[in-house]
Scaffold this active site. Sequence first.
Site, PDB file in Angstrom:
ATOM      1  N   LYS A 148      57.314  18.328 106.292  1.00  0.00           N
ATOM      2  CA  LYS A 148      56.889  18.873 105.000  1.00  0.00           C
ATOM      3  C   LYS A 148      57.933  18.467 104.001  1.00  0.00           C
ATOM      4  O   LYS A 148      59.071  18.937 104.069  1.00  0.00           O
ATOM      5  CB  LYS A 148      56.916  20.394 105.134  1.00  0.00           C
TER       6      LYS A 148
HETATM    7  O1  LIG Z   1      56.156  25.192 101.861  1.00  0.00           O
HETATM    8  C1  LIG Z   1      56.602  25.679 100.868  1.00  0.00           C
HETATM    9  C2  LIG Z   1      57.719  26.635 100.950  1.00  0.00           C
HETATM   10  O2  LIG Z   1      58.039  26.889 102.284  1.00  0.00           O
HETATM   11  C3  LIG Z   1      56.015  25.274  99.595  1.00  0.00           C
HETATM   12  O3  LIG Z   1      56.132  26.266  98.620  1.00  0.00           O
HETATM   13  P1  LIG Z   1      56.050  25.846  97.080  1.00  0.00           P
HETATM   14  O4  LIG Z   1      54.711  25.180  96.876  1.00  0.00           O
HETATM   15  O5  LIG Z   1      56.157  27.126  96.303  1.00  0.00           O
HETATM   16  O6  LIG Z   1      57.173  24.892  96.837  1.00  0.00           O
END
Ligand SMILES: O=C(CO)COP(=O)(O)O
Length: 274
Positions: free
Chosen positions: A183
């Site tokens: 991610k």
């Molecule tokens: O995976 C995420 C936080 O763990 C993404 O959150 P945000 O979209 O708020 O950045």
Amino acid sequence: MTGLDIRLKRLFSRGKVFVVALDHGLVMGPLKGIENVVSVVKKMGNYPDALQMTPAMLRVVEENFYSRNSPMLIARLDTANVWRDARKYDQGYYSMVYEVKEAVRAGADAVVTYLVVGYGDDRIEGYNLEQLAKARREAEDYGLPFIIEPLFVRKEISDSVKDTTAVKYVSRLASEIGPDLLKVDYSGDKNGFASVVEASFSPILIRGGPKTSNDLDFLKMLRDAMDSGASGITVGRNLWQSQDPNLMAQAISKVVHESVPPEEAVKVIQKVNS
Ligand SMILES: O=C(CO)COP(=O)(O)O
């Protein structure tokens, strides 16, 4: 590896993946939009493929996941002070909070961890790496997909660094630990991000990032990232801090699952609010 394969294939059953992150409380406290956990979970419906929460949070909302059509559950295992104002701190921290078996007990179908690079203290990075290697082995024992969220941080910046060189560097580091999924931050341009995807070994979901000034800009960024090879998104603030989180979830699902152009998908929101 049957269990792992089944869970991964279920996560990808609509081709591309749309995850809603609700686990910010462990790092940033009760942000606007997630103060009431039960209400925000209800607003998501079945549009996302999975919701990302801490095991403690999962217990609070478990009754929303008894149905066969419920989204899958991704459990956050760790925390770090990356998103606090780093300028106020001399030293960052990274802490593993949950074991994989606690996530399994709370109903998790996958687990996610941070890899925080750049605090400037090798002991923190070393500890972080050891913890991820341990969690990866545990996840493998349970047949759970293991997700790493690599972040390049700098003391003088209050969020992670999003340029191509930094994102590519941490994505490759994280790939070498052996996750099933990464991610990562969208690095801002299509060619640059295509090179991030090329240098990584695992499918990539982009992180949503801080709230953008309008929904269309966000949906366009998502489209660009997917055109560059991203397999989907994990989004928090741009969804639950939007005017109507349920409509925003519908719009994101259209872009991710149905390849609807952002300009069309955003009409779901505009029609109702006009
Ligand atoms: O995976 C995420 C936080 O763990 C993404 O959150 P945000 O979209 O708020 O950045």
